[in-house]
Design a protein around this motif. Structure first.
Motif, PDB file in Angstrom:
ATOM      1  N   ILE A   1       0.947  -1.161   0.054  1.00 15.81           N
ATOM      2  CA  ILE A   1       0.119   0.006  -0.101  1.00 15.81           C
ATOM      3  C   ILE A   1       0.847   1.169  -0.098  1.00 15.81           C
ATOM      4  CG2 ILE A   1      -1.973   1.210   1.166  1.00 15.81           C
ATOM      5  CD1 ILE A   1      -2.811  -1.238   0.212  1.00 15.81           C
ATOM      6  N   GLY A   2       0.617   2.217  -0.874  1.00 18.98           N
ATOM      7  CA  GLY A   2       1.289   3.693  -0.833  1.00 18.98           C
ATOM      8  C   GLY A   2       0.905   3.943  -2.240  1.00 18.98           C
ATOM      9  N   CYS A   3       1.202   5.154  -2.598  1.00 14.47           N
ATOM     10  CA  CYS A   3       1.031   5.733  -3.830  1.00 14.47           C
ATOM     11  C   CYS A   3       1.662   4.708  -4.967  1.00 14.47           C
ATOM     12  CB  CYS A   3       1.546   7.093  -4.020  1.00 14.47           C
ATOM     13  SG  CYS A   3       1.013   8.226  -3.310  1.00 14.47           S
TER      14      CYS A   3
ATOM     15  N   ILE B   1      -1.651  -5.858   0.849  1.00 13.09           N
ATOM     16  CA  ILE B   1      -1.758  -4.889   2.207  1.00 13.09           C
ATOM     17  C   ILE B   1      -0.238  -4.337   2.603  1.00 13.09           C
ATOM     18  CG2 ILE B   1      -3.821  -5.797   3.163  1.00 13.09           C
ATOM     19  CD1 ILE B   1      -2.311  -7.888   4.680  1.00 13.09           C
ATOM     20  N   HIS B   2      -0.435  -3.458   3.261  1.00  9.68           N
ATOM     21  CA  HIS B   2       0.968  -2.701   3.758  1.00  9.68           C
ATOM     22  C   HIS B   2       2.098  -3.358   3.878  1.00  9.68           C
ATOM     23  CE1 HIS B   2       3.040   1.183   3.810  1.00  9.68           C
ATOM     24  NE2 HIS B   2       2.589   1.348   5.228  1.00  9.68           N
ATOM     25  N   GLY B   3       3.150  -3.368   3.222  1.00  8.03           N
ATOM     26  CA  GLY B   3       4.495  -4.046   3.696  1.00  8.03           C
ATOM     27  C   GLY B   3       4.553  -5.419   3.498  1.00  8.03           C
TER      28      GLY B   3
ATOM     29  N   GLY C   1       7.327   0.875  -1.830  1.00  6.73           N
ATOM     30  CA  GLY C   1       7.884   2.119  -1.346  1.00  6.73           C
ATOM     31  C   GLY C   1       8.959   2.062  -0.259  1.00  6.73           C
ATOM     32  N   ASP C   2       9.412   3.266   0.007  1.00  8.06           N
ATOM     33  CA  ASP C   2      10.304   3.083   1.124  1.00  8.06           C
ATOM     34  C   ASP C   2       9.538   3.117   2.363  1.00  8.06           C
ATOM     35  OD1 ASP C   2       9.034   5.938   0.078  1.00  8.06           O
ATOM     36  OD2 ASP C   2      10.469   6.832   1.486  1.00  8.06           O
ATOM     37  N   GLY C   3       8.319   3.334   2.583  1.00  6.41           N
ATOM     38  CA  GLY C   3       7.544   3.187   3.818  1.00  6.41           C
ATOM     39  C   GLY C   3       7.013   1.656   3.677  1.00  6.41           C
ATOM     40  N   ASP C   4       6.291   1.424   2.719  1.00  4.98           N
ATOM     41  CA  ASP C   4       5.963   0.039   2.435  1.00  4.98           C
ATOM     42  C   ASP C   4       7.090  -1.204   2.781  1.00  4.98           C
ATOM     43  OD1 ASP C   4       3.367  -1.496   1.484  1.00  4.98           O
ATOM     44  OD2 ASP C   4       4.745  -2.293   0.125  1.00  4.98           O
ATOM     45  N   GLY C   5       8.118  -0.790   1.821  1.00  2.00           N
ATOM     46  CA  GLY C   5       9.092  -1.860   2.071  1.00  2.00           C
ATOM     47  C   GLY C   5      10.118  -1.794   3.207  1.00  2.00           C
TER      48      GLY C   5
ATOM     49  N   SER D   1       9.673   0.403   5.982  1.00  2.00           N
ATOM     50  CA  SER D   1       9.077   0.730   7.583  1.00  2.00           C
ATOM     51  C   SER D   1       8.500  -0.744   7.620  1.00  2.00           C
ATOM     52  CB  SER D   1       8.253   1.650   7.537  1.00  2.00           C
ATOM     53  OG  SER D   1       7.923   2.300   8.666  1.00  2.00           O
ATOM     54  N   ILE D   2       7.202  -0.856   7.605  1.00  2.00           N
ATOM     55  CA  ILE D   2       6.252  -1.886   7.890  1.00  2.00           C
ATOM     56  C   ILE D   2       6.815  -3.295   7.379  1.00  2.00           C
ATOM     57  CG2 ILE D   2       4.657  -1.625   6.303  1.00  2.00           C
ATOM     58  CD1 ILE D   2       2.319  -2.123   8.549  1.00  2.00           C
ATOM     59  N   GLY D   3       7.147  -3.116   6.161  1.00  2.00           N
ATOM     60  CA  GLY D   3       7.478  -4.300   5.362  1.00  2.00           C
ATOM     61  C   GLY D   3       9.054  -4.589   5.455  1.00  2.00           C
TER      62      GLY D   3
ATOM     63  N   LEU E   1       1.125   8.494   0.363  1.00  2.00           N
ATOM     64  CA  LEU E   1      -0.453   8.297   0.261  1.00  2.00           C
ATOM     65  C   LEU E   1      -0.780   8.889   1.503  1.00  2.00           C
ATOM     66  CD1 LEU E   1      -2.584   6.880  -1.348  1.00  2.00           C
ATOM     67  CD2 LEU E   1      -2.222   5.141   0.216  1.00  2.00           C
ATOM     68  N   THR E   2      -0.162   8.696   2.605  1.00  2.00           N
ATOM     69  CA  THR E   2      -0.780   9.078   3.896  1.00  2.00           C
ATOM     70  C   THR E   2      -0.519  10.671   4.212  1.00  2.00           C
ATOM     71  OG1 THR E   2       1.014   8.128   5.224  1.00  2.00           O
ATOM     72  CG2 THR E   2      -1.239   6.970   5.258  1.00  2.00           C
ATOM     73  N   LYS E   3      -0.267  11.135   3.045  1.00  2.00           N
ATOM     74  CA  LYS E   3      -0.100  12.833   3.056  1.00  2.00           C
ATOM     75  C   LYS E   3       1.142  13.550   3.710  1.00  2.00           C
ATOM     76  CE  LYS E   3      -4.902  13.185   1.809  1.00  2.00           C
ATOM     77  NZ  LYS E   3      -5.824  14.128   1.911  1.00  2.00           N
TER      78      LYS E   3
HETATM   79  C1  LIG Z   1      -1.546  -1.590   8.199  1.00  2.00           C
HETATM   80  C2  LIG Z   1      -1.491  -0.443   7.783  1.00  2.00           C
HETATM   81  N1  LIG Z   1      -0.801   0.505   8.393  1.00  2.00           N
HETATM   82  C3  LIG Z   1      -0.702   1.729   7.647  1.00  2.00           C
HETATM   83  C4  LIG Z   1      -1.472   2.192   6.491  1.00  2.00           C
HETATM   84  C5  LIG Z   1      -1.348   3.470   5.849  1.00  2.00           C
HETATM   85  N2  LIG Z   1      -0.424   3.695   4.731  1.00  2.00           N
HETATM   86  C6  LIG Z   1      -0.902   3.601   3.539  1.00  2.00           C
HETATM   87  S1  LIG Z   1       0.491   3.681   2.607  1.00  2.00           S
HETATM   88  C7  LIG Z   1       1.672   4.268   3.802  1.00  2.00           C
HETATM   89  C8  LIG Z   1       2.939   4.674   3.546  1.00  2.00           C
HETATM   90  C9  LIG Z   1       3.218   4.806   2.106  1.00  2.00           C
HETATM   91  O1  LIG Z   1       4.553   5.174   2.103  1.00  2.00           O
HETATM   92  P1  LIG Z   1       5.420   4.708   0.910  1.00  2.00           P
HETATM   93  O2  LIG Z   1       5.526   3.186   1.033  1.00  2.00           O
HETATM   94  O3  LIG Z   1       6.711   5.391   0.721  1.00  2.00           O
HETATM   95  O4  LIG Z   1       4.726   4.650  -0.353  1.00  2.00           O
HETATM   96  P2  LIG Z   1       4.386   6.243  -1.442  1.00  2.00           P
HETATM   97  O5  LIG Z   1       2.922   6.522  -1.125  1.00  2.00           O
HETATM   98  O6  LIG Z   1       5.461   7.193  -0.643  1.00  2.00           O
HETATM   99  O7  LIG Z   1       4.803   5.694  -2.670  1.00  2.00           O
HETATM  100  C10 LIG Z   1       0.889   4.130   5.117  1.00  2.00           C
HETATM  101  C11 LIG Z   1       1.560   4.324   6.409  1.00  2.00           C
HETATM  102  C12 LIG Z   1      -2.218   1.245   5.860  1.00  2.00           C
HETATM  103  N3  LIG Z   1      -2.358   0.986   4.515  1.00  2.00           N
HETATM  104  N4  LIG Z   1      -2.126  -0.257   6.442  1.00  2.00           N
END
Ligand SMILES: Cc1ncc(C[n+]2csc(CCOP(=O)(O)OP(=O)(O)O)c2C)c(N)n1
Ligand SMILES: Cc1ncc(C[n+]2csc(CCOP(=O)(O)OP(=O)(O)O)c2C)c(N)n1
Ligand code: SF4
Ligand code: SF4
Ligand SMILES: [Mg+2]
Ligand SMILES: [Mg+2]
Lengths: 350, 625, 350, 625
Positions: free
Chosen positions: C66-68, C84-86, C109-113, C115-117, C143-145
């Protein structure tokens, strides 16, 4: 250890002689590991060095996940949490963020810390949370009765890998360095003095101190560390790292490590082991982590395994900076709750 | 509405207007068009003027979906009233549509006879296509029949007004068209421009050209209204004359109120506030809000994920802080293992669940109430936990404090449920007198004499909260089965059952501390409506409407979902029928049926949207006829 | 790119000319990123190179979190999962374990891959699951602004760090190397040819191919990559890696990298840039990952950032070995279900 | 028991024995004493001989807690009977205690008048202290009063028997004392030694000395029984004479049965079996069992955690395998976000929850049934999922197949609940005729014509399962709100509600495929007992006992918990009262009360232990008098 290379003695941090004894750190709970388990030795040395260092018991918190090793906090007469599988670093972060004066130890296993908990460990290290992470590496899941772990060697046959493991193992030290850890060390359960000194060094580091301890699971993986414990071979398989000293090892200190390009190689050294040309000289506090990483790639049987502190650099601890920012805000602005509530367009009804 | 428009063709549904004594305006445009800001300014001005207000913003899930498309629309609805209102209104009477997509998406929601203001300039071929129109609906009489339509060339008039501002590009000038639209709206509703002009000054302090441009556009819009004869009449919503409690008011959204409530609770408990969380829509603004309040000794930690967030909060609670985390659906699922640990460790902490449309990723920016059963039961083993829910945006303040109070008094994690609607919509909030909020008593035992980690308070069964650092009280706690009092690990069958029952009893005793339920309406009668959470406004408005039509209907809103208030059973028994409207498939209904000898009728909706008042009114009518 | 250093052209794998065109890979879904987002460029180049490589659309699966960036699969006319995220690497592992013939791409993404993932990525890489992982690094949560991410720089002010970030960032490349990745590369969204070639190389690797793409989030972090995109400075800030070639960079190819001990340093090179003594020569397939790790430590502004393939070594892919073990078992033993049920003491009741 | 012992002092409670037509023996000793192996051999021999059997092993949570302590005890209870039995028995009539701790922990469970065999040699000062005895209980008449106690110097007699085996150390010899004890038990119950002797031959094939030592010790134990006059009589449980279905039998535990059921299902579906899981007690043996069955195209993946496990299984299902994961409490919590994705992706997969004592880490090696509500509701949003539960160890085979069948037929993830008791206890299993198990029909669409990812089957509402690799059917699925049929992302309110209702209806339709419920007992009457899961045996035995005493009691056991069988409501209505015994605090009770116009009485126990028959009997008596 008498007839072998003496591991270097690392100086404890200076301070008053401690009034505490090992017994002060022994809780009233019966220790419940298998007879012969390497965990006993680690527990004893931890209790010993804490007494010597003299951090008060009440200022000390042990946090663990789940696994045989994670029973550790129950046996320490300090504050302690036996949390859930893999998550100990997250609890430790919360504790330190609230009370940075506490000394917080995370006790984890190769499964707890590198399998389910790998991500938390990674982020704890990169943030440089001020906790000491002790990873008991027995290359197996003890508590769940013998499945392979992320550090099990390829081909390892376990209950869940009857044809041998096909997972390529993680090297905990390489992972730590790749994750920006500021303190990375390795030692062994039964290498008593070295273990003590390594724990002392970890205790003295402000920031995440990551220590891998080779630990013997006598029930499910008893031969994992024979090469570093068997007195007939261990000296050829360990290189003790000493700051400013060349990397020399072997029963007769007759071998050394030279680095060629980026690649280490084993060479013979002069019998007095001193000033050999080209020998790598240990420097734990290089800013660039490439050297420490290179050390971590020295693996059995091609190379001796580096024991001691591979890397120790200063970087502000996350939890300290967190508290700093808060303090700075408190100092520089007026925390008026009523004003906060009013901090938006308001109107009055009379 | 006080003055209904003179002519027939512009007849805003006066019956509805009289009923609600209000006007509902919706602004809709591209995400980049500044609709939220426009709506905000319009609302603030009206609130400061003395209307009751209620707002409902509606965002797309994408950051900036392609301009001109339906997916890219951002909407803001505001309800202005001369007396108490409870929702942002069922249907707008005025729609400001910045492009064809905005018209396409919103026209059918408009009240018959409503006023439509469209930005004529945006009705280009390209935009029409993106909105799915073959030809311009402005040229299609039947499409717009029954509405009072004003075609305003917003873009070109804005450009014209800013013609001589050479330092700004055309693109920058076009951004000011929302100011023009706002100016027009101010004229239409006879509102002063001061609040907004001051806002521009402050917001763009460093860019005087931008202040100038917006100021000019705003005034040009107002002037346009005044000079053109296009509008049949202005509309004026008088300021409130009903019994408004005196005091200072501000607008507040649910997320803002949670932030302020948590900070207030921490101050009242004399504690550091630790907030560990991972960003997720619609809960992230709580993290962002708290991150800016470090001066109140608020320590925020953006964790690597929700599991780390709950872990950090457990650690922080162990270390003695008032500890809170928040998330929404998917993130709340991830916290369940950690919450269970906190339940067994018996540590105080608050988990805020800002519910959004589910299941799975679902509708991240939309609202729903479908996590109730999940927070009650979504953990392995018997693991009761208190659950409370806020009824309105402003009430999120009180409920955040209530959550902290219960957590600490009963030494337990607790869930506070809000939702996407409460989180983002706003309403007036009477600022509380902080002196009158009771302190949150915290006791940290320091006496080692006779100390045991699970010694319990007689009244609450809470165990002592001991801070690490306290000499002589060192102890270990964890998630394994344990013995009461000593807290020692125990696999003894009786110990296990005793602990499970004791924790359940501890949570049950929270009910000893609850105020009596309030019933809105007759003490007994034909129909009782039980609601919970963010549906309060719609239920209340519907019930008052039905009462005004002479029906024997009462409502009762639950803030405490676990334990349920002790007087609920009696209240339920006094009505012939019970209706439970929920934005889920019947979760509270199930709980009530399981617990009380009552059959309930559910009114259920899972469309990512709040209830409309008329949906509830019509259900009441169904049941009672 | 005309007036600047040409990124090296990496040879595509040999094969028939493909009958596919970019359009074949364009799905019917409207693309919904912000105007100007770097994701568009990556999408276009991915569609282009897939068409050129010619893997059939039906044999291709895109899996994202999940992410942009994770909206990517919707826009590819292949099989796809927006999970789902990560967790995308875990789904990818399951897919490959069942059908190793599929070509599986993970978009993160840098968050998806990280942080959570982070943990799944780590284990995917160490196992060497045969998937191509494309990490869109925009150093922010889009995505979360606009909250900061694990790759945001210290001090970065975002919505969740109003006083500036105090987290020390992860270096995605260092993490990958520390996690035993067999293929590690870096490129940039707008560096069209280099991006194409890097994706091609990743596609050709059997095992986990990890590619970090510097990606521009025009809304929440638009200046993050100015130093590698701004034509007035980028040539001084990027060193293109070419197998067997010395590490030379700069608008006039007048600078190079020498490695001293384990520490890289920037030196001036001869204007023809060719045979300068002591210049590091790129070797992507060294068994020892220390060199690749050292490259990853070259960070802006002290060093040019290495672009291209830092590391590419052969190691059997986990999913292939998994299927091998299964095949071996099938081949070497008789899978008689009835016999299996009877494989324990039995008795007969008549 | 056929021949009650002659003397009064050894009077095994003959009433109970007659009632159950069985003898219950418990072996207890240190984890290192080989009690599981001893119990296994004793059970196998009896099973092969023709007794009905049921076993219940009870392990410590530690791998090897310190020898001699209560924490280190490992127990194995077996019930042997001449006719149908349903549990491992309430209370042993014979206890073999290898050390003081074993005596201390188990004596109070023994039937009054029961037989105790103790290893006298183990009653050393040190061991006594570890077990909490001040002095030896063997010297304390009052402690042992009412039991027939045999003090056997097991260790020294074993050593003596192995005296000349020079190649073995004393320590190794001592390990054979369980063989001695087993030999004595064989004599006491008049059982042949052949099965065990053959087992030694096979198990220690590579260590002939060990075979020899165990063989000798076993025979020495048997001889000891025969020569000594200490035992007042032998006991003999005749082989079954009741109506046993003919066929080939084996013993099987629940975990083994799950393994075999899954492999059978995969073969019946003609599919690769993909099993992704993370080790956790008591579910790990499923992973280990399947890992050894690669020859059946079983692909096991030990993931880095439970989240990765469920992720891998979703991927595997997407790719076309029969995909399964299993875990227990804490691990199941972690899977909830993933399961929700599978629900929305509408992919078939099976999640086995081997329930253990909770909450949190709880009692990892003990049993409980407290995850029912959690698997039903523990996910954000409305996310219904089928849930089934196995009633007995052997039935785990059938239920594993049933789970796979439902998952595939209805294109849905599904939960199969078992528990720690079923997982580890064993019972005879009549081996099925594989030919008679119906194939699991799988259809993978390949026709691109008119294909849409969420086109639904008319009867089941299942969507098509398309394999990647199929040309022309490329499609994308994910967790966002979506449109039916096309599967395209949609934030449309109506689409969202439609999908939520459609998924709910799809799950509800599983009930169309369920067989009628079986009622054990009268068609209507005073009391109906509703059970589910591993309590089947205890409920059944209790009901038959009460029926034999003339009570109007029936029982009905639910295998399908969601959806509930359609005929349940009618059945419930035919009895005056309903009792629901559960190893939780009343979870099924709550569901029944919420759904049917019925008040139920719960019998609840959360002690980590299965029900005893007499607990249920006594509750029945309470209710009916
Ligand atoms: C379990 C869970 N936690 C949090 C979120 C909210 N969330 C969606 S995308 C995201 C981070 C996106 O960042 P990145 O992976 O860097 O992708 P980008 O949008 O920058 O491409 C978060 C925190 C979610 N969808 N699911
Ligand atoms: C969420 C969850 N998953 C799985 C388990 C089961 N479990 C407990 S400990 C463990 C692994 C222990 O291995 P390691 O960390 O190496 O510790 P050791 O026992 O070897 O010291 C596992 C899989 C658990 N307790 N919780
Ligand atoms: S199983 Fe292994 S690690 Fe665990 S207590 Fe026993 S010897 Fe130690
Ligand atoms: S928010 Fe940033 S990353 Fe997301 S679509 Fe917009 S520009 Fe791209
Ligand atoms: Mg281990
Ligand atoms: Mg990002």
């Amino acid at each position: 250890m008498t007839d072998t290379v003496e591991p270097p003695v690392i100086k404890p941090p200076a301070g008053e002689p401690s009034p505490l004894t090992r017994k002060d750190f022994v809780s009233d709970q019966e220790v419940r590991w298998c007879p012969g388990c390497g965990d006993y030795a680690i527990l004893a040395q931890m209790q010993k060095i804490l007494a010597e260092i003299g951090v008060p018991r009440e200022q000390t918190v042990f946090v663990s996940g789940i696994g045989c090793s994670s029973r550790f906090p129950y046996y320490m007469d300090t504050y302690g949490i036996h949390s859930i599988h893999g998550r100990a670093p997250t609890l430790a972060t919360g504790i330190k963020a609230v009370n940075p004066d506490l000394t917080v130890w995370v006790i984890t296993g190769d499964g707890d810390g590198l399998s389910i908990g790998g991500n938390h460990l990674l982020h704890c290290m990169r943030r440089n949370v001020d906790v000491k992470v002790i990873l008991f590496n027995n290359r197996v899941y003890g508590l769940t009765k013998g499945q392979y772990s992320p550090t099990s060697l390829p081909g390892h046959r376990t209950k869940s890998t009857p044809m041998g493991s096909i997972d390529y193992p993680l090297n905990p030290i390489s992972v730590a360095i790749g994750a920006e850890a500021t303190f990375v060390a390795r030692t062994q359960d039964t290498n008593t003095k070295h273990l003590q000194e390594t724990l002392r060094r970890a205790a003295a580091h402000r920031g995440t101190a990551f220590v891998e301890i080779f630990q013997n699971c006598v029930v499910y993986n008893p031969t994992a560390w024979d090469h570093t414990t068997d007195s007939s071979v261990r000296d050829d398989n360990i290189v003790y790292l000493e700051e400013g000293k060349p990397l020399v090892f072997g029963r007769d200190s007759d071998k050394g490590i030279r680095v060629n390009g980026m690649i280490p190689e084993v060479i013979d050294v002069d019998s007095n082991g001193a000033a050999n040309e080209g020998l790598a000289v240990h420097q734990e506090s290089l800013d660039n982590s490439s050297y420490a990483y290179m050390l971590s790639r020295m693996q059995h049987p091609e190379f001796p395994l580096p024991f001691g502190v591979l890397r120790c650099v200063d970087r502000p601890a996350y939890t300290d900076m967190l508290v700093d920012q808060v303090q700075q805000s408190i100092d520089s602005s007026d925390a008026d709750l009523n004003a906060l509530l009013h901090s938006s367009d308001t109107w009055v009804v009379e | 509405m006080a003055e209904p428009p003179a002519s027939d063709s512009s007849a805003i549904n006066t019956e509805m207007a009289r009923l609600m004594d209000s006007v509902v305006v919706r602004f809709s445009g591209d995400s980049g068009d500044g609709m939220q800001l426009t709506g905000d300014q319009f609302t603030n001005t009206s609130a400061v003027l003395g209307n009751d207000i209620s707002t409902f913003p509606d965002f797309p899930a994408e950051i900036r979906a392609p301009a001109g498309t339906l997916a890219g629309l951002s909407g803001f609805q505001v309800n202005l009233a001369a007396s108490d209102i409870y929702t942002a209104g069922d249907a707008p009477q005025v729609l400001v549509a910045m492009n064809p997509a905005a018209l396409a998406a919103n026209l059918s929601d408009l009240e018959p006879g409503g006023v439509v203001i469209v930005n004529e300039d945006a009705f280009t071929r390209n935009n029409l296509r993106k909105a799915g129109f073959e030809s311009s609906p402005l040229d299609d009489e039947s499409y717009l029949q029954g509405y009072e339509v004003h075609r305003v060339p917003l873009t070109s008039m804005t450009r014209a007004a800013l013609d001589d501002l050479d330092e700004l590009s055309n693109q920058q000038k076009d951004l000011c068209k929302n100011a023009f639209a706002l100016g027009l709206a101010f004229w239409l509703f006879d509102r002063p421009m001061e609040t907004t002009l001051a806002f521009y000054q402050e917001k763009f302090a460093k860019r005087p050209q931008v202040v100038k441009a917006n100021t000019r556009a705003l005034k040009a819009g107002y002037a346009y209204g005044e000079t053109t004869e296009a509008f049949q009449s202005r509309m004026s919503v008088p300021t409130r004359t009903d019994d408004v409690p005196p005091g200072t008011y501000r607008r507040i959204t649910g997320n803002e109120a949670v932030v302020l409530g948590l900070v207030t609770a921490a101050q009242k408990a004399n504690k550091t506030l630790f907030y560990g969380s991972y960003p997720i829509t619609p809960a992230s603004p709580i993290l962002e809000g708290l991150a800016a309040l470090k001066r109140f000794d608020v320590r925020t930690f953006q964790a690597e994920d929700e599991i780390a967030a709950i872990g950090s909060v457990i650690g922080a609670s162990f270390a003695g802080a008032l500890s809170v985390t928040a998330s929404s659906g998917p993130g709340v699922s991830l916290k369940s293992e950690g919450i269970n640990l906190a339940i067994v460790m018996e540590l105080p902490l608050v988990v805020v669940d800002v519910q959004r449309g589910g299941p799975s990723t679902g509708l991240p920016t939309k609202t729903e109430q479908a996590d109730l059963l999940s927070v009650l039961y979504g953990r392995n083993g018997e693991s009761p936990i208190p659950v409370i829910a806020a009824a309105t945006a402003a009430e999120c303040f009180d409920m955040a404090i209530e959550a902290c109070r219960i957590a600490i008094r009963h030494m337990t994690p607790i869930f506070l449920l809000t939702d996407g609607y409460l989180a983002n919509s706003s309403e007036p909030w009477l600022l509380p007198d902080l002196e009158l909020i009771e302190p949150i008593e915290v006791e940290h035992r320091t006496d080692p004499n006779g100390y045991q980690p699970y010694l319990r308070d007689e009244a609450t069964l809470a165990r002592p909260w001991v801070l690490p650092g306290t000499p002589g009280l060192e102890h270990r706690v964890g998630g394994l089965g344990k013995q009461d009092v000593t807290g020692n690990v125990s696999y003894d069958p009786q110990d296990n059952e005793h602990m499970i029952k004791t924790r359940a009893e501890k949570v049950a005793r929270v009910a000893d501390y609850l105020p009596p339920l309030e019933v809105n309406g007759p003490d007994q009668g034909d129909l009782l409506i039980i609601g919970w959470g963010g549906t309060y406004g719609a239920i209340r408005a519907a019930v008052e409407h039905s009462q005004s039509e002479g029906r024997s209907v009462a409502s009762c809103h639950l803030r405490h979902l676990n334990p349920l208030p002790k007087d609920l059973g009696k209240i339920l028994s006094r009505y012939r029928q019970v209706l439970v409207p929920e934005l889920n498939m019947g979760q509270l209904s199930m709980l009530l049926q399981a617990r009380y000898p009552v059959r309930v009728v559910g009114l259920n909706k899972v469309q990512g949207q709040p209830f409309r008042i008329r949906e509830i009114v019509s259900k009441i009518n169904d049941i009672l006829t």
